[in-house]
Design a protein around this motif. Structure first.
Motif, PDB file in Angstrom:
ATOM      1  N   ASN A 113       0.818  -1.227   0.000  1.00  0.00           N
ATOM      2  CA  ASN A 113       0.000   0.000   0.000  1.00  0.00           C
ATOM      3  C   ASN A 113       0.846   1.269   0.000  1.00  0.00           C
ATOM      4  N   TRP A 114       2.151   1.108  -0.086  1.00  0.00           N
ATOM      5  CA  TRP A 114       3.027   2.269   0.054  1.00  0.00           C
ATOM      6  C   TRP A 114       3.617   2.690  -1.303  1.00  0.00           C
ATOM      7  N   ILE A 115       3.913   3.964  -1.369  1.00  0.00           N
ATOM      8  CA  ILE A 115       4.606   4.481  -2.551  1.00  0.00           C
ATOM      9  C   ILE A 115       5.829   5.274  -2.072  1.00  0.00           C
ATOM     10  N   SER A 116       6.855   5.290  -2.874  1.00  0.00           N
ATOM     11  CA  SER A 116       8.065   6.005  -2.446  1.00  0.00           C
ATOM     12  C   SER A 116       8.791   6.596  -3.643  1.00  0.00           C
ATOM     13  N   CYS A 117       9.596   7.582  -3.353  1.00  0.00           N
ATOM     14  CA  CYS A 117      10.480   8.151  -4.369  1.00  0.00           C
ATOM     15  C   CYS A 117      11.867   8.215  -3.735  1.00  0.00           C
ATOM     16  N   ASN A 118      12.613   7.178  -3.952  1.00  0.00           N
ATOM     17  CA  ASN A 118      13.946   7.106  -3.340  1.00  0.00           C
ATOM     18  C   ASN A 118      14.940   7.915  -4.183  1.00  0.00           C
ATOM     19  N   VAL A 119      15.972   8.386  -3.524  1.00  0.00           N
ATOM     20  CA  VAL A 119      17.000   9.175  -4.222  1.00  0.00           C
ATOM     21  C   VAL A 119      18.347   8.502  -3.993  1.00  0.00           C
ATOM     22  N   VAL A 120      18.997   8.123  -5.076  1.00  0.00           N
ATOM     23  CA  VAL A 120      20.361   7.590  -4.936  1.00  0.00           C
ATOM     24  C   VAL A 120      21.309   8.552  -5.644  1.00  0.00           C
ATOM     25  N   GLU A 121      22.458   8.748  -5.035  1.00  0.00           N
ATOM     26  CA  GLU A 121      23.394   9.738  -5.577  1.00  0.00           C
ATOM     27  C   GLU A 121      24.682   9.092  -6.085  1.00  0.00           C
ATOM     28  N   HIS A 122      25.229   9.709  -7.096  1.00  0.00           N
ATOM     29  CA  HIS A 122      26.500   9.280  -7.676  1.00  0.00           C
ATOM     30  C   HIS A 122      27.628   9.651  -6.724  1.00  0.00           C
ATOM     31  N   ARG A 123      28.558   8.733  -6.508  1.00  0.00           N
ATOM     32  CA  ARG A 123      29.694   9.018  -5.642  1.00  0.00           C
ATOM     33  C   ARG A 123      30.978   8.477  -6.257  1.00  0.00           C
ATOM     34  N   LEU A 124      32.053   9.168  -6.081  1.00  0.00           N
ATOM     35  CA  LEU A 124      33.384   8.719  -6.493  1.00  0.00           C
ATOM     36  C   LEU A 124      33.393   8.175  -7.926  1.00  0.00           C
ATOM     37  N   PHE A 125      32.791   8.897  -8.835  1.00  0.00           N
ATOM     38  CA  PHE A 125      32.801   8.621 -10.281  1.00  0.00           C
ATOM     39  C   PHE A 125      31.976   7.403 -10.704  1.00  0.00           C
ATOM     40  N   ILE A 126      32.187   6.256 -10.059  1.00  0.00           N
ATOM     41  CA  ILE A 126      31.522   5.045 -10.570  1.00  0.00           C
ATOM     42  C   ILE A 126      30.610   4.406  -9.533  1.00  0.00           C
ATOM     43  N   LEU A 127      30.506   4.987  -8.348  1.00  0.00           N
ATOM     44  CA  LEU A 127      29.736   4.333  -7.281  1.00  0.00           C
ATOM     45  C   LEU A 127      28.447   5.103  -6.973  1.00  0.00           C
ATOM     46  N   TRP A 128      27.596   4.445  -6.191  1.00  0.00           N
ATOM     47  CA  TRP A 128      26.300   5.023  -5.817  1.00  0.00           C
ATOM     48  C   TRP A 128      26.122   4.909  -4.320  1.00  0.00           C
ATOM     49  N   SER A 129      25.626   5.976  -3.727  1.00  0.00           N
ATOM     50  CA  SER A 129      25.382   5.930  -2.282  1.00  0.00           C
ATOM     51  C   SER A 129      23.992   5.377  -2.020  1.00  0.00           C
ATOM     52  N   HIS A 130      23.800   4.819  -0.811  1.00  0.00           N
ATOM     53  CA  HIS A 130      22.482   4.251  -0.511  1.00  0.00           C
ATOM     54  C   HIS A 130      21.420   5.348  -0.521  1.00  0.00           C
ATOM     55  N   GLY A 131      20.202   4.929  -0.740  1.00  0.00           N
ATOM     56  CA  GLY A 131      19.112   5.874  -0.955  1.00  0.00           C
ATOM     57  C   GLY A 131      18.845   6.778   0.230  1.00  0.00           C
ATOM     58  N   GLN A 132      18.415   8.006  -0.070  1.00  0.00           N
ATOM     59  CA  GLN A 132      18.178   8.975   1.001  1.00  0.00           C
ATOM     60  C   GLN A 132      16.768   8.922   1.548  1.00  0.00           C
ATOM     61  N   SER A 133      15.827   8.471   0.743  1.00  0.00           N
ATOM     62  CA  SER A 133      14.452   8.434   1.260  1.00  0.00           C
ATOM     63  C   SER A 133      13.737   7.181   0.782  1.00  0.00           C
ATOM     64  N   PRO A 134      14.233   6.030   1.227  1.00  0.00           N
ATOM     65  CA  PRO A 134      13.639   4.787   0.738  1.00  0.00           C
ATOM     66  C   PRO A 134      12.267   4.497   1.333  1.00  0.00           C
ATOM     67  N   PHE A 135      12.022   5.073   2.516  1.00  0.00           N
ATOM     68  CA  PHE A 135      10.788   4.738   3.218  1.00  0.00           C
ATOM     69  C   PHE A 135       9.578   5.344   2.497  1.00  0.00           C
ATOM     70  N   GLY A 136       8.566   4.526   2.316  1.00  0.00           N
ATOM     71  CA  GLY A 136       7.416   4.986   1.548  1.00  0.00           C
ATOM     72  C   GLY A 136       6.344   5.633   2.400  1.00  0.00           C
ATOM     73  N   ARG A 137       5.366   6.185   1.716  1.00  0.00           N
ATOM     74  CA  ARG A 137       4.185   6.742   2.380  1.00  0.00           C
ATOM     75  C   ARG A 137       3.008   5.862   2.012  1.00  0.00           C
ATOM     76  N   GLU A 138       2.161   5.627   2.994  1.00  0.00           N
ATOM     77  CA  GLU A 138       1.003   4.775   2.715  1.00  0.00           C
ATOM     78  C   GLU A 138       0.014   5.571   1.860  1.00  0.00           C
ATOM     79  N   ASN A 139      -0.371   4.997   0.761  1.00  0.00           N
ATOM     80  CA  ASN A 139      -1.255   5.686  -0.177  1.00  0.00           C
ATOM     81  C   ASN A 139      -2.618   5.940   0.462  1.00  0.00           C
ATOM     82  N   ASP A 140      -3.007   7.194   0.472  1.00  0.00           N
ATOM     83  CA  ASP A 140      -4.316   7.555   1.009  1.00  0.00           C
ATOM     84  C   ASP A 140      -5.308   7.513  -0.150  1.00  0.00           C
ATOM     85  N   LEU A 141      -6.041   6.413  -0.220  1.00  0.00           N
ATOM     86  CA  LEU A 141      -6.917   6.177  -1.373  1.00  0.00           C
ATOM     87  C   LEU A 141      -8.074   7.162  -1.454  1.00  0.00           C
TER      88      LEU A 141
END
Lengths: 236, 176
Positions: free
Chosen positions: B67-95
């Motif tokens: 029932n949840w939706i999310s918009c996670n953000v992952v960032e580029h780091r050190l040219f070829i790597l990716w940092s873990h997501g900043q907002s992985p936690f979702g919000r429960e969809n209010d139908l």
């Protein structure tokens, strides 16, 4: 003894060696070798100039020696070795710092039951209960109820996976008493690190509560922990 | 040990220490790995990624999980790597909401995202603080995403949210 002929020979050899960081070593080694031979010839009765000429002649063609040494000291391998050596040192320093910092935080984190002065403690309860959410284990270790009406819940949390990243929100869900009253206000802190020492405090928790109930119910994860409290809060 | 063996030893050491460094600092080889790891660490998901969109220095991942939706953000780091997501936690969809949304910003990248619960919605429009207008008619399993650059966010970064049906009628409106 300085010798122009020996130096010229060494220069001729060295100019074929592309990798700069071995040139000095090669020069010293070859120079010593020639000097030894000169001494041998001089012991056999030759004068220095002749002994030197013969020694250099014995060494062979400078171009061939230079090329052979260049092949032996492949510049690509040499550069890669140099670069990787530097890279390893940098990586070890940075990774070592990260590891030491996280280990230090785990061992000497800011969360310590002794932070609550003895005279402020109404009662404390030793706990040994573990729950697991995904790969994270939460180990409840102690409850301390203080004179200001705070229920302090001490626990450790860690990732079961050896390669786990060690970070988490360290949440233990909602806090209730045995009557179902929920306690929202309060605070908490966590040391983080490989093993995170954590504290969650809830204000205005009743002194005479019989049970502490922790319920984690979020995003299809659930656990419930019930800890009996000393009767009437008179436990010492 | 000859030089080739030394080089091989060095390469193995670089790989092992790099993996240890990445592990302890939350860095990954791919944005998806970074996203998945962040969800697992925060006890959420695994969600289904329905859309990925690039921004300067990273990616937005629109996801659905139960029932949840999310918009996670992952960032580029050190040219070829990716940092873990900043907002992985979702919000429960209010139908009950015809349009359920959220927003955020990171440095000068702003994002407005959500879900249409009213299937008649075909366009979402956002009026920004500077008077300009953003709109989208693209929906990914009903999720939508609007992104923009901003230098000076006062409160929300936008002043009005509007949603239209296929006939161009406003079916949802909220002012800020």
């Amino acid at each position: 003894m300085q010798s122009r002929e020996k130096d010229r020979f060494l220069d001729d050899v060295i100019k074929y060696v592309k990798y700069p960081f071995v040139r000095a070593d090669i020069r010293i080694e070859l120079g010593n070798h020639i000097s030894d031979r000169i001494e041998d010839y001089m012991e056999d009765g030759l004068v220095y100039d002749v002994a030197e000429k013969k020694s250099i002649y014995d060494m062979g063609d400078a171009k061939e020696i230079g090329r052979a040494l260049n092949k032996e000291h492949n510049p690509f391998v040499g550069w890669m070795l140099g670069i990787t050596n530097v890279f390893i040192v940098i990586l070890v320093i940075i990774t070592g710092y990260v590891l030491i910092a996280t280990t230090f935080m785990s061992l000497f984190g800011l969360v310590d039951v002794n932070d609550i002065p003895k005279e402020d403690i109404v009662y404390e309860v030793d706990v040994d209960k573990k729950v697991q959410i995904d790969d994270r284990v939460i180990h409840f270790t102690k409850l301390v109820y203080d004179k200001e009406g705070n229920m302090n819940i001490f626990y450790r949390s860690y990732d079961k996976r050896l390669w786990g990243t060690g970070w988490s929100n360290n949440s233990i869900g909602s806090i209730y008493d045995e009557l179902g009253n929920r306690y929202i206000n309060g605070g908490g802190r966590a040391s983080n690190g490989i093993i995170s020492n954590c504290l969650t405090s809830k204000r205005n928790f009743p002194r005479d509560a019989k049970e502490l109930v922790m319920i984690y119910d979020s995003c299809n994860r659930y656990f419930e922990v019930r800890i009996p409290l000393p009767e009437g809060g008179s436990y010492e | 040990m000859n030089r080739n063996r030394k080089l091989l030893r060095n390469v193995v050491l670089v790989v092992l220490i790099s993996l240890l460094f990445m592990n302890r600092t939350g860095l990954y080889f791919s944005p998806i790995s970074a996203h998945e790891s962040s969800e697992r660490n925060l006890h959420y998901g695994p969600s289904e990624i329905v859309h990925i969109e690039d921004f300067d220095g990273g990616k937005y991942l629109l996801c659905k999980y139960d029932n949840w939706i999310s918009c996670n953000v992952v960032e580029h780091r050190l040219f070829i790597l990716w940092s873990h997501g900043q907002s992985p936690f979702g919000r429960e969809n209010d139908l009950i909401q015809k349009l359920y949304y959220s927003w955020g910003n990171m440095e000068n990248n702003s994002v407005f995202w959500g879900i249409r619960n009213d299937k008649s919605i075909t366009k979402v429009e956002l009026l920004l603080e500077d008077g300009s207008k953003l709109e989208t008619t693209e929906f990914y399993e009903d999720l939508f995403l609007l992104t923009w650059k901003t230098t000076n966010i006062e409160i929300y970064g936008f002043t009005k949210v509007l949603a239209y049906n296929s006939e161009g009628k406003v079916v949802f409106e909220e002012e800020y």
